[in-house]
Design a protein around this motif. Structure first.
Motif, PDB file in Angstrom:
ATOM      1  N   ILE A 294      -9.893   6.537  -0.279  1.00 28.32           N
ATOM      2  CA  ILE A 294      -8.715   6.173   0.529  1.00 28.32           C
ATOM      3  C   ILE A 294      -9.158   5.632   1.891  1.00 28.32           C
ATOM      4  O   ILE A 294      -8.673   4.598   2.362  1.00 28.32           O
ATOM      5  CB  ILE A 294      -7.782   7.395   0.714  1.00 28.32           C
ATOM      6  CG1 ILE A 294      -7.178   7.818  -0.636  1.00 28.32           C
ATOM      7  CG2 ILE A 294      -6.701   7.110   1.754  1.00 28.32           C
ATOM      8  CD1 ILE A 294      -6.060   6.934  -1.130  1.00 28.32           C
TER       9      ILE A 294
ATOM     10  N   ALA B 279      -1.993   9.783   3.142  1.00 29.69           N
ATOM     11  CA  ALA B 279      -2.360   8.367   3.091  1.00 29.69           C
ATOM     12  C   ALA B 279      -1.141   7.458   3.144  1.00 29.69           C
ATOM     13  O   ALA B 279      -1.284   6.251   3.320  1.00 29.69           O
ATOM     14  CB  ALA B 279      -3.136   8.090   1.798  1.00 29.69           C
TER      15      ALA B 279
ATOM     16  N   ASP C 278       0.836  -1.205   0.000  1.00 27.30           N
ATOM     17  CA  ASP C 278       0.000   0.000   0.000  1.00 27.30           C
ATOM     18  C   ASP C 278       0.872   1.256   0.000  1.00 27.30           C
ATOM     19  O   ASP C 278       0.562   2.245  -0.684  1.00 27.30           O
ATOM     20  CB  ASP C 278      -0.912   0.021   1.239  1.00 27.30           C
ATOM     21  CG  ASP C 278      -1.970  -1.083   1.220  1.00 27.30           C
ATOM     22  OD1 ASP C 278      -2.208  -1.658   0.146  1.00 27.30           O
ATOM     23  OD2 ASP C 278      -2.553  -1.349   2.281  1.00 27.30           O
TER      24      ASP C 278
ATOM     25  N   LEU D 143      -7.680   2.417  -3.771  1.00 28.72           N
ATOM     26  CA  LEU D 143      -6.548   3.326  -3.550  1.00 28.72           C
ATOM     27  C   LEU D 143      -6.131   3.962  -4.874  1.00 28.72           C
ATOM     28  O   LEU D 143      -5.898   5.177  -4.962  1.00 28.72           O
ATOM     29  CB  LEU D 143      -5.401   2.531  -2.896  1.00 28.72           C
ATOM     30  CG  LEU D 143      -3.993   3.096  -2.803  1.00 28.72           C
ATOM     31  CD1 LEU D 143      -3.956   4.534  -2.336  1.00 28.72           C
ATOM     32  CD2 LEU D 143      -3.157   2.235  -1.860  1.00 28.72           C
TER      33      LEU D 143
ATOM     34  N   THR E 176       1.074   4.158  -2.942  1.00 29.23           N
ATOM     35  CA  THR E 176       0.842   5.568  -2.610  1.00 29.23           C
ATOM     36  C   THR E 176       2.065   6.413  -2.966  1.00 29.23           C
ATOM     37  O   THR E 176       1.937   7.540  -3.477  1.00 29.23           O
ATOM     38  CB  THR E 176       0.505   5.697  -1.115  1.00 29.23           C
ATOM     39  OG1 THR E 176      -0.517   4.747  -0.785  1.00 29.23           O
ATOM     40  CG2 THR E 176       0.015   7.095  -0.782  1.00 29.23           C
TER      41      THR E 176
ATOM     42  N   TYR F 190     -10.699   2.124   1.364  1.00 32.86           N
ATOM     43  CA  TYR F 190      -9.701   1.083   1.087  1.00 32.86           C
ATOM     44  C   TYR F 190      -8.966   0.710   2.363  1.00 32.86           C
ATOM     45  O   TYR F 190      -8.663  -0.474   2.603  1.00 32.86           O
ATOM     46  CB  TYR F 190      -8.721   1.534  -0.018  1.00 32.86           C
ATOM     47  CG  TYR F 190      -7.294   1.711   0.452  1.00 32.86           C
ATOM     48  CD1 TYR F 190      -6.472   0.597   0.704  1.00 32.86           C
ATOM     49  CD2 TYR F 190      -6.755   2.974   0.690  1.00 32.86           C
ATOM     50  CE1 TYR F 190      -5.169   0.755   1.166  1.00 32.86           C
ATOM     51  CE2 TYR F 190      -5.467   3.141   1.137  1.00 32.86           C
ATOM     52  CZ  TYR F 190      -4.679   2.034   1.384  1.00 32.86           C
ATOM     53  OH  TYR F 190      -3.402   2.187   1.858  1.00 32.86           O
ATOM     54  N   SER F 191      -8.653   1.720   3.199  1.00 32.28           N
ATOM     55  CA  SER F 191      -7.870   1.428   4.405  1.00 32.28           C
ATOM     56  C   SER F 191      -8.660   0.515   5.342  1.00 32.28           C
ATOM     57  O   SER F 191      -8.082  -0.343   6.016  1.00 32.28           O
ATOM     58  CB  SER F 191      -7.457   2.719   5.113  1.00 32.28           C
ATOM     59  OG  SER F 191      -8.535   3.272   5.855  1.00 32.28           O
TER      60      SER F 191
END
Lengths: 312, 312
Positions: free
Chosen positions: B83, B155, A122, B125, A126, B86-87
């Motif tokens: 975001i 993020a 992840d 994401l 990002t 997704y987290s």
């Protein structure tokens, strides 16, 4: 295969780009502000273990066709490589392909643990966009936005992620009784479409990034895209042949896995000889696509042959 | 708590933003080009199950302080919500927090499977950046790049992902003999720092996005950031109190998990009464931070009280 005296040979150019992009990514990780050592260590493990850096090379060389220097192509090259590396980390997870070995070393979830591997992936995904939107670049903002949109599309559900999902479906992963799953019997067309998304999308994005940086004409963009499609298909066939014929010690990962999983590949559909003939056709296609660029495209053409012939 | 007659009350404004951002995300998923139904279905499951949409609300209302209409704030609001969603999908995975329930429904890996949940999270994401870089927007490209850089930082490993990593470390997850792990004994300062990254970074980004869209002055940005930091801390304390005092049927997820995991929270450090006193201090701080905006900030101030008082 054409040769050139004015440009360095392919191996040298690949090594030069690999060194530059590795240094760039290393700097980006160091500046990223990851807390503690474990997360940054896992991200370094995922990105700094070598690899051919083929995608960054395609970005740099596509941009060079339009006179864009390697330094200015480096953010797009590094961001794309971060996406490629994150996808390997997540693909290797137990819930996905469950691989222990990658480039001859333990995969991230084996060297660290699953939670760290998920977060490192992840984080890399990002970081790719942090690199492209970072403030130290003087490329035209509209071009940078186009690069971000291009990368997000290629890496997203219509591209790489969608292809990975189709690949899992093709293994029968989501069928009833998935513990005793049977792979689907895909047509050659369905396999080509799946692979065009799963591995082809990022290779095409590499050349598209170069075209965007170089503000290429529509005709030039189309030529580069035709080249990139052919290279992407050649890349996948060569990969499938290595899985059938390669030795794990050379390939750096487990081999024979596709056949064991009953995975749909073009080698399975066309046979080894048929696949080799298709490779020859594709390298010719890649070379023809770049004819209008003349000798400026020598390294890109050589790269197509390299991709088709590679042994690891 | 201030009141206002000229603006709709908080509940109405929250509902209005929630509806708009949900429709926007639904459209983005439909346009995303995900192959088949399973991947898009998992992404819809992750994003369209309701939720307060607090982060989009903060984007829209922060932007409104500078006369930016909700429509123009919608890409930034929707991207941030992608975001956030997704987290949650990745945090719920068995290798992470191993949660079965989220907003009263099965988590994505329970409703689908782990591989689909990993890919749906990756897809969301990526979609966030596709939305921000999308071509239909007429916001100044430099502002859009700044929004992308801001979201990626918040993020990324220096923000949310780094905070999640610190959280796992605080549980003793990476210690020797991690199967019989003992949580670390964190100081209040360390807990505040961890939570500032894990949940605070995205809430701050919401207000920063509004400030960027509104081309706020440095002083205005600083005021909004002071507000957002206070709201972020209040949000986390309220969350921790719910875990101690709430009922699963109201909260929509398992409660008592933090204590069972020996998780470090400010409620554990300050006690319930101490935590309530800190909540009161933080809402006062949030209100004071926006004093210079006068009645234009009424909804934002009400939102701070809402966050501190929420029961789910």
């Amino acid at each position: 295969m054409p040769t050139s005296e004015s440009r360095p040979p392919l191996a040298l150019a690949l090594a030069r780009t690999a060194e530059a992009v590795t240094a760039y990514i290393e700097g980006a990780i160091a500046r990223s502000g990851a807390p503690g050592e474990r997360l940054a260590g896992a991200i370094r493990h995922a990105t700094l273990a070598g690899g051919k850096r083929l995608r960054p090379f395609l970005v740099v060389e596509s941009a060079a066709l339009f006179g864009v220097c390697a330094d200015r192509a480096m953010p797009a090259a590094a961001a794309l490589e971060c996406i490629h590396c994150y996808s390997l980390v997540h693909d290797d997870l137990p819930a996905m392909d469950n691989d222990d070995l990658r480039r001859g070393r333990p995969t991230v979830h084996r060297a660290y643990d699953e939670a760290t591997a998920i977060l490192a992936g992840d984080g890399l995904l990002t970081l790719a966009f942090e690199i492209l939107a970072g403030e130290e670049d003087d490329t035209d903002p509209a071009v940078r936005l186009a690069l971000i949109a291009s990368l997000a599309r290629a890496a997203g559900v219509a591209g790489m992620i969608g292809g990975q999902m189709l690949d899992l479906a093709a293994e029968g992963r989501f069928a009833q009784g998935a513990l005793h799953r049977a792979p689907l019997d895909l047509s050659a067309e369905a396999i080509i479409q799946l692979q065009a998304m799963k591995t082809g999308a990022l290779l095409r994005q590499a050349c598209e990034a170069g075209a965007l940086l170089g503000q290429a004409s529509p005709a030039e963009r189309a030529s580069l895209d035709r080249y990139a499609r052919a290279v992407g298909r050649a890349f996948q066939i060569a990969d499938d042949l290595l899985d059938v014929e390669g030795e794990a010690s050379l390939v750096g990962k487990a081999v024979g896995k596709d056949a064991a999983a009953g995975k749909a590949t073009l080698v399975g559909t066309l046979g080894i000889e048929g696949a080799r003939a298709e490779l020859t056709r594709l390298t010719g296609e890649a070379e023809a696509a770049l004819a209008s660029f003349g000798s400026a495209a020598t390294l890109l053409v050589e790269a197509a042959y390299f991709v088709a012939d590679r042994r690891n």
